[in-house]
Structures are given as C-alpha cells and as structure tokens.
Design an enzyme around this catalytic site. Structure first.
Site, PDB file in Angstrom:
ATOM      1  N   CYS A  42       0.802  -1.109  -0.267  1.00  0.00           N
ATOM      2  CA  CYS A  42      -0.004  -0.166  -0.135  1.00  0.00           C
ATOM      3  C   CYS A  42       0.789   1.311  -0.161  1.00  0.00           C
ATOM      4  O   CYS A  42       0.662   2.292  -0.652  1.00  0.00           O
ATOM      5  CB  CYS A  42      -0.861   0.031   1.196  1.00  0.00           C
ATOM      6  N   CYS A  47      -1.346   1.593  -3.070  1.00  0.00           N
ATOM      7  CA  CYS A  47      -2.506   2.764  -2.934  1.00  0.00           C
ATOM      8  C   CYS A  47      -1.743   4.172  -2.773  1.00  0.00           C
ATOM      9  O   CYS A  47      -2.421   5.166  -3.438  1.00  0.00           O
ATOM     10  CB  CYS A  47      -3.171   2.574  -1.767  1.00  0.00           C
ATOM     11  N   TYR A 177      -8.881  -3.638 -11.207  1.00  0.00           N
ATOM     12  CA  TYR A 177      -8.607  -2.196 -10.461  1.00  0.00           C
ATOM     13  C   TYR A 177      -7.330  -1.554 -11.054  1.00  0.00           C
ATOM     14  O   TYR A 177      -7.229  -0.259 -11.686  1.00  0.00           O
ATOM     15  CB  TYR A 177      -8.359  -2.523  -9.283  1.00  0.00           C
ATOM     16  N   ILE A 178      -6.235  -2.380 -11.202  1.00  0.00           N
ATOM     17  CA  ILE A 178      -5.024  -1.702 -11.671  1.00  0.00           C
ATOM     18  C   ILE A 178      -5.030  -1.386 -12.850  1.00  0.00           C
ATOM     19  O   ILE A 178      -4.507  -0.245 -13.261  1.00  0.00           O
ATOM     20  CB  ILE A 178      -3.956  -2.644 -11.146  1.00  0.00           C
ATOM     21  N   GLU A 181      -7.099   1.846 -13.450  1.00  0.00           N
ATOM     22  CA  GLU A 181      -6.740   3.001 -12.698  1.00  0.00           C
ATOM     23  C   GLU A 181      -5.333   3.622 -13.568  1.00  0.00           C
ATOM     24  O   GLU A 181      -5.245   4.847 -13.607  1.00  0.00           O
ATOM     25  CB  GLU A 181      -6.276   2.549 -11.168  1.00  0.00           C
ATOM     26  N   ARG A 198      -9.599  -9.033 -22.125  1.00  0.00           N
ATOM     27  CA  ARG A 198     -10.125 -10.183 -22.492  1.00  0.00           C
ATOM     28  C   ARG A 198     -11.509 -10.280 -22.514  1.00  0.00           C
ATOM     29  O   ARG A 198     -12.231 -11.082 -23.460  1.00  0.00           O
ATOM     30  CB  ARG A 198      -9.514 -11.523 -22.120  1.00  0.00           C
ATOM     31  N   GLY A 300      -3.531  -9.393 -12.439  1.00  0.00           N
ATOM     32  CA  GLY A 300      -4.032 -10.091 -11.206  1.00  0.00           C
ATOM     33  C   GLY A 300      -2.759 -10.232 -10.527  1.00  0.00           C
ATOM     34  O   GLY A 300      -1.471 -10.046 -10.831  1.00  0.00           O
ATOM     35  N   ALA A 379     -13.279   2.026  -3.351  1.00  0.00           N
ATOM     36  CA  ALA A 379     -13.402   3.042  -4.691  1.00  0.00           C
ATOM     37  C   ALA A 379     -12.191   2.528  -5.695  1.00  0.00           C
ATOM     38  O   ALA A 379     -11.109   1.955  -5.263  1.00  0.00           O
ATOM     39  CB  ALA A 379     -12.786   4.426  -3.913  1.00  0.00           C
ATOM     40  N   HIS A 473     -27.449  21.385  -0.843  1.00  0.00           N
ATOM     41  CA  HIS A 473     -27.647  21.942  -2.345  1.00  0.00           C
ATOM     42  C   HIS A 473     -26.623  22.982  -2.513  1.00  0.00           C
ATOM     43  O   HIS A 473     -26.483  23.776  -1.646  1.00  0.00           O
ATOM     44  CB  HIS A 473     -29.040  22.469  -2.549  1.00  0.00           C
ATOM     45  N   GLU A 478     -26.465  15.084  -3.737  1.00  0.00           N
ATOM     46  CA  GLU A 478     -27.744  15.358  -3.035  1.00  0.00           C
ATOM     47  C   GLU A 478     -28.678  14.295  -3.662  1.00  0.00           C
ATOM     48  O   GLU A 478     -29.748  14.038  -3.298  1.00  0.00           O
ATOM     49  CB  GLU A 478     -28.234  16.840  -3.256  1.00  0.00           C
TER      50      GLU A 478
HETATM   51  P1  NDP Z   1      -7.738  -7.815 -10.714  1.00  0.00           P
HETATM   52  O1  NDP Z   1      -8.178  -9.250 -10.376  1.00  0.00           O
HETATM   53  O2  NDP Z   1      -8.808  -6.958 -10.241  1.00  0.00           O
HETATM   54  O3  NDP Z   1      -7.885  -7.784 -12.287  1.00  0.00           O
HETATM   55  C1  NDP Z   1      -6.866  -8.699 -13.197  1.00  0.00           C
HETATM   56  C2  NDP Z   1      -7.466  -8.446 -14.602  1.00  0.00           C
HETATM   57  O4  NDP Z   1      -6.364  -9.207 -15.306  1.00  0.00           O
HETATM   58  C3  NDP Z   1      -8.648  -8.994 -14.754  1.00  0.00           C
HETATM   59  O5  NDP Z   1      -9.452  -7.993 -15.838  1.00  0.00           O
HETATM   60  C4  NDP Z   1      -8.532 -10.447 -15.619  1.00  0.00           C
HETATM   61  O6  NDP Z   1      -9.479 -10.654 -16.536  1.00  0.00           O
HETATM   62  C5  NDP Z   1      -7.044  -9.878 -16.088  1.00  0.00           C
HETATM   63  N1  NDP Z   1      -6.433 -11.333 -16.319  1.00  0.00           N
HETATM   64  C6  NDP Z   1      -6.175 -12.077 -15.560  1.00  0.00           C
HETATM   65  N2  NDP Z   1      -5.258 -13.132 -16.184  1.00  0.00           N
HETATM   66  C7  NDP Z   1      -5.043 -12.634 -17.617  1.00  0.00           C
HETATM   67  C8  NDP Z   1      -4.435 -13.208 -18.403  1.00  0.00           C
HETATM   68  N3  NDP Z   1      -3.584 -14.461 -18.368  1.00  0.00           N
HETATM   69  N4  NDP Z   1      -4.480 -12.506 -19.766  1.00  0.00           N
HETATM   70  C9  NDP Z   1      -5.225 -11.145 -19.785  1.00  0.00           C
HETATM   71  N5  NDP Z   1      -5.930 -10.850 -18.725  1.00  0.00           N
HETATM   72  C10 NDP Z   1      -5.840 -11.630 -17.764  1.00  0.00           C
HETATM   73  O7  NDP Z   1      -6.399  -7.590 -10.253  1.00  0.00           O
HETATM   74  P2  NDP Z   1      -5.649  -6.181 -10.016  1.00  0.00           P
HETATM   75  O8  NDP Z   1      -4.308  -6.602 -10.052  1.00  0.00           O
HETATM   76  O9  NDP Z   1      -5.991  -5.248 -10.970  1.00  0.00           O
HETATM   77  O10 NDP Z   1      -5.962  -5.770  -8.482  1.00  0.00           O
HETATM   78  C11 NDP Z   1      -5.684  -6.825  -7.496  1.00  0.00           C
HETATM   79  C12 NDP Z   1      -6.447  -6.415  -6.365  1.00  0.00           C
HETATM   80  O11 NDP Z   1      -5.837  -5.583  -5.608  1.00  0.00           O
HETATM   81  C13 NDP Z   1      -8.053  -6.119  -6.365  1.00  0.00           C
HETATM   82  O12 NDP Z   1      -8.779  -7.241  -6.691  1.00  0.00           O
HETATM   83  C14 NDP Z   1      -8.018  -5.180  -5.218  1.00  0.00           C
HETATM   84  O13 NDP Z   1      -8.593  -5.892  -4.349  1.00  0.00           O
HETATM   85  C15 NDP Z   1      -6.600  -4.652  -5.045  1.00  0.00           C
HETATM   86  N6  NDP Z   1      -6.673  -3.223  -5.359  1.00  0.00           N
HETATM   87  C16 NDP Z   1      -7.450  -2.579  -4.952  1.00  0.00           C
HETATM   88  C17 NDP Z   1      -7.585  -0.925  -5.336  1.00  0.00           C
HETATM   89  C18 NDP Z   1      -8.315   0.064  -4.811  1.00  0.00           C
HETATM   90  O14 NDP Z   1      -8.907  -0.313  -3.884  1.00  0.00           O
HETATM   91  N7  NDP Z   1      -8.642   1.077  -5.344  1.00  0.00           N
HETATM   92  C19 NDP Z   1      -6.450  -0.593  -6.286  1.00  0.00           C
HETATM   93  C20 NDP Z   1      -5.545  -1.646  -6.875  1.00  0.00           C
HETATM   94  C21 NDP Z   1      -5.695  -2.764  -6.569  1.00  0.00           C
HETATM   95  P3  NDP Z   1     -10.762 -11.233 -16.108  1.00  0.00           P
HETATM   96  O15 NDP Z   1     -11.917 -10.305 -15.476  1.00  0.00           O
HETATM   97  O16 NDP Z   1     -11.231 -12.093 -17.085  1.00  0.00           O
HETATM   98  O17 NDP Z   1     -10.284 -12.487 -14.961  1.00  0.00           O
END
Ligand code: NDP
Length: 490
Positions: A42, A47, A177-178, A181, A198, A300, A379, A473, A478
């Site tokens: 974080c 974060c 998320y990542i 963002e 995908r 991921g 968020a 307001h 609101e």
């Molecule tokens: P996520 O699990 O949210 O997203 C991973 C993405 O990668 C998904 O879109 C997934 O697709 C895709 N993916 C996975 N494997 C492959 C592959 N082999 N080829 C292509 N695409 C692939 O993980 P993040 O790394 O973005 O974030 C991890 C965690 O960290 C989040 O779940 C969250 O809890 C936390 N986080 C929170 C934040 C916040 O609070 N603002 C900010 C950043 C992270 P598919 O959907 O099809 O599985």
C-alpha cells in the site's frame, strides 16, 4: 515452554505493522521481519504512490476546466523526473513513520527475509532462528504476468513508480482495478494508452451500469480500449524488425494498428536483458499488431507464499496459493495466523488492518473477534472515480425483488466547463425490507462520497431513511436523497 517472543510477524505492510503494534501495546513481546521496505504494497508500491499519481494526472483536465472558467492558464509539460523525485521522498518519509511507530511500540524489527521453520520457529535470511508462541504471516501478494514468451519484457505495477522516463505509448493488459486506474493515470499524464481486456466489459464483478459508464468515459478521454482482446505474442521491436516484412513494421512507437492477418516474419527470438526498456512489438488475439514503448501487465496478483516454509510446517494453502484461515485468521497450524492479501480474502489495505486488529483482540486480549468482511466499501481511482458498497444490481436481482433508483447527469461543474461527462448515482433497494442493499457512485470524488454513504448502508438504512435526510444543495451527492421513483423494479 518459554519462547524468544510472544509474537513474530513476517511482513511489514499495513496489516503486519498494525498487528505488531497493537499486540505490543497489550504487553506482548513482538518482533517483525520485513525483507524490503516497511509500509508494504500500500505505502511503497500501491495505494499511496498510485493516489499521488492520480492527483498528478488530474491536472491536465483541471487546467482545461480552469480555462473554461475564465482563467488565463496555459498547460505546460509534465515533468516525470520532478514528480518522481518528490514521490519517492514522500514514500521515504512514510516508511520512516512506519519504522518510528514500530520503535515507539517496542517492536523489534529485523530488516531481512524470514521463513517459518516449524510451528514455533522463524528463521531469518542470515540463518539466525527465533522462537515465538505465535507467528503471524502478513506477507501480502505480488503481481503476476501471463504465461506468454517474453512476458518479462512487460512492466507490472511495482515498476511503474520506478520508471526513469515517462513513455510515449503504453499497452495495458487487463481490465481490473489496477489496469483501469493506470490507464486513466497514464492517459492523464499525456501517454498514448491502449488497453486490452479479454472479457466483454472492464471491472468484472462490479455493477454493470457503472462499468459501462466508466468504460465509455475512459474511451471519450482518449484511451484506446479494446474489449474481447488479449495479447498473444510480444517481442523486442528491434528483434522483430530484423525478421519482418519491411512494409508491415511501424517505425515509431505509435500504438496499435489493425493490419489484418499479415505475416510478420518468423517467431522473434527470445528477449535478453539488453532489450529491457526498448520498444515492444505486440500481436493481439484479433490479429492486429503494434509497437509500444511499454507493455504493462495488470493481470492480477498472487499470494507471496513461495519459499516461506509454510507447507513444510503444516500450513494448508488453497488452490490459488492463498493461506487458508478460519474466521479468526488462524491457519491449520494453531500457533500460526495469517492476515491480509496472503489469505486471498478481500485484498484491500483497510481490511488487512482490521484483520490485524481482530488478531490482537483474539490472541492477546482474550476476546475472540472475527474481522468483519460484510459490506466493505471500496473505490476505484479511475477518472471518473467509482465508489461502491454492497450488492450490484445484478447480484441483488438474483437474490430478491428489488427497486433500482438511478440517475445519470452532467454535474454543474462539468456542464459549465462544456464537458460532456456524466456522473451516476445509484441505490439498490430491497422491496421487502426497504434496506439499501447497494450504493454505486461514478463521479469525481466518488471515493469520498461512498465512505460516508457507506456508514448509512452498513447501519442498515432503508431508502426512506435516505429520503428523510435533507439535500445539501447544490452538490452531486444530493441525488442520493432526492431520487423519488425507481428507474426499474425486478
Ligand atoms: P484484478 O483481479 O482486479 O484484475 C486482473 C485483471 O487481469 C482482470 O481483468 C483479469 O481478467 C485480467 N487477467 C487475468 N489473467 C489474465 C491473462 N492471463 N491474460 C489477460 N488478462 C488477464 O487484479 P488487479 O491486479 O487489478 O488488483 C488486485 C487486487 O488489488 C484487486 O482485486 C483489489 O482488491 C486490489 N486493489 C485495490 C485498489 C483500490 O482499492 N482502489 C487498487 C488496486 C488494487 P478477468 O476479469 O477476465 O479475470
């Protein structure tokens, strides 16, 4: 039996540090080992630096808005080196704060890697061993790259904050998320962003209407988002050019061009360390090809359990490598507990912190406490932001009869500046109990709004409770208390 410590914490991120401090404050003798920097994902590579980059990237739009409001301002160039220097000074400061907090709580810190030797023994990288009545694993997770040749050429989120130069073009893989963002951040900083996801829509698992609006606005801001698309091949552009049909290779890193099924020579050779940081050629599932300064995998994260000696000590891991824990964060070995991302529950810092505090209550205060994983607000710091708590419309509809209150409109601030972007305010209400089951906000500062709306939802507020509150307001929020008729029922 006497131990060197009452508690040995492995991992100095938000969860581990909080558990160490609160346990020490209860009189426990505590040690903590961290192999990299105190603060963890974080603070050091997640974060905090991400949010500072969100702020930095928002100024391009703000300057345009300022012009629309009559200010005579001319946007200049963004200096990544200047920002990066300040960013890292801030991270150093925060790391220092974490160190001082641990010192102040009399937690002994070992700045090295530790592993579990047996249910009551920890071994440090230098070979020394310590015994502890309890061991707490709080090592978090790390980003993973997909299994394709040359994937090492791509960056992951950890690398972004360390880049020497801001790229001109980037391809982001992923739709979570990542990925989203950083697509917004880099786009705001002037990078040409292409994103492959995908699936059919980004931000899987979140409310469909909110996902659709965010995707629409990301595209409107210039992000070249390709849904139903993935990367199939990548190689250093220089290797590729040597072997390629000359007409088909782009000279500059310009992004993605659909050139159909044209064959671009043989499989490029594997990359070497000299290729790091050089432009990358990419082929997509739809046959299009392109060259980008960087490919950024946001595909991921996975629990960082490798080499920790957990399975040897009898700690059970789940299918994704996560440490299996019970409701009290206890593993299959009674003296070993685990909290945070390594347990694969909810991967959010505030959740890890609460798991750490519940651990202290349970183990050192004689007050068995389950961390609460229900109705956790979160968020996503896209532009616009997305704040959510509770069920999505789709989840709620599957569960019970609902009313959906939703409004999407151009906020005053944007309308005056001549911007087309809309915001979304949405409440999902149980027809039977009238409780608000979910709240979804897509708007500037949605993270701030959902924190407050989240209190009401967590308290079990009904739609009528929301309605009893007088509007503030003129604000965007609101709308949360003025939506009179459901947009739909189901
Ligand atoms: P996520 O699990 O949210 O997203 C991973 C993405 O990668 C998904 O879109 C997934 O697709 C895709 N993916 C996975 N494997 C492959 C592959 N082999 N080829 C292509 N695409 C692939 O993980 P993040 O790394 O973005 O974030 C991890 C965690 O960290 C989040 O779940 C969250 O809890 C936390 N986080 C929170 C934040 C916040 O609070 N603002 C900010 C950043 C992270 P598919 O959907 O099809 O599985």
């Amino acid at each position: 039996m006497s131990f060197d410590y009452d508690l040995f914490v492995i991992g100095g991120g938000s969860g581990g540090v909080r558990a160490a401090r609160t346990s020490a404050q209860e009189g426990a003798k505590v040690a903590l080992a961290e192999e990299y920097r105190l603060g963890g994902t974080c603070v050091i590579r997640g974060c905090v630096p991400k949010k500072l980059m969100v702020f930095a990237s928002s100024y391009a739009q703000r300057m345009k808005d300022a012009q629309a409001y009559g200010w005579d301002v001319t946007p200049g160039d963004f200096s990544w080196p200047d920002f990066r220097k300040k960013l890292h000074a801030e991270l150093d400061r925060l790391e220092g704060v974490y160190g001082r907090l641990l010192d102040g709580s009399d937690v002994e810190v070992f700045a090295q890697r530790a592993k579990v030797k047996d249910p009551h023994t920890v071994e440090l990288a230098d070979g020394t061993t310590y015994t502890a009545k309890h061991i707490l694993i709080a090592v978090g997770g790390h980003p993973v790259r997909p299994d394709i040749p040359n994937a090492d050429l791509g960056l992951v989120s950890n690398d972004i904050f360390l880049m020497e130069e801001m790229p001109k073009s980037v391809l982001i893989i992923g739709g979570g998320y990542i990925a989203c963002e950083f697509a917004c951040i880099l786009n705001g900083l002037g990078v040409k962003v292409t994103q492959f996801y995908r699936g059919a829509q980004i931000l899987r698992g979140f409310d469909d209407e909110a996902r659709g609006l965010i995707a629409e606005q990301m595209k409107a801001q210039g992000i070249d988002l390709h849904l139903g698309t993935n990367i199939v091949e990548m190689a250093p552009a220089s290797h590729h050019e040597e072997r390629a049909d000359t007409e088909a290779v782009m000279e500059e890193p310009v992004g993605l061009t659909n050139i159909g099924d044209k064959t671009l020579g043989n499989n490029p050779e594997s990359a070497t360390s000299e290729d790091a940081g050089k432009p990358i050629w990419v082929k997509a599932t739809n046959g299009s090809e392109g060259v980008f300064d960087h490919v950024f995998f946001a595909t991921g994260r996975t629990p960082s359990v490798e080499g920790l000696g957990l399975e040897e000590a009898g700690v059970k891991l789940g299918r994704r490598g996560e440490i299996e824990v019970d409701d009290y964060s206890q593993t299959s070995v009674p003296s070993i507990y685990a909290i945070g991302d390594v347990t694969g529950r909810i991967e959010l810092t505030p959740v890890a912190i609460r798991e750490g505090m519940a651990f202290t209550e349970t183990v050192f205060k004689g007050n068995p406490t389950k961390p609460d994983h229900e109705l956790v607000p979160s968020a996503i710091f896209t532009q616009p932001e997305y704040g959510a708590i509770g069920l999505t419309e789709e989840q709620a509809r599957d569960q019970e009869p609902i009313e959906v209150y939703a409004t999407s409109f151009k906020p005053m601030n944007h309308a005056f500046a001549g911007r087309d972007d809309r915001v979304l305010m949405k409440l999902i209400v149980s027809q039977e109990t009238r409780k608000v089951l979910g709240c979804h906000i897509v708007a500037d500062d949605a993270g701030e709004m959902i924190q407050l709306a989240g209190i009401a939802v967590k308290m079990g507020a009904t739609k009528e409770d929301f309605d009893r509150v007088c509007a503030v307001h003129p604000t965007m929020a609101e709308e949360l208390v003025t939506m009179k008729s459901p947009a739909r029922t189901s």
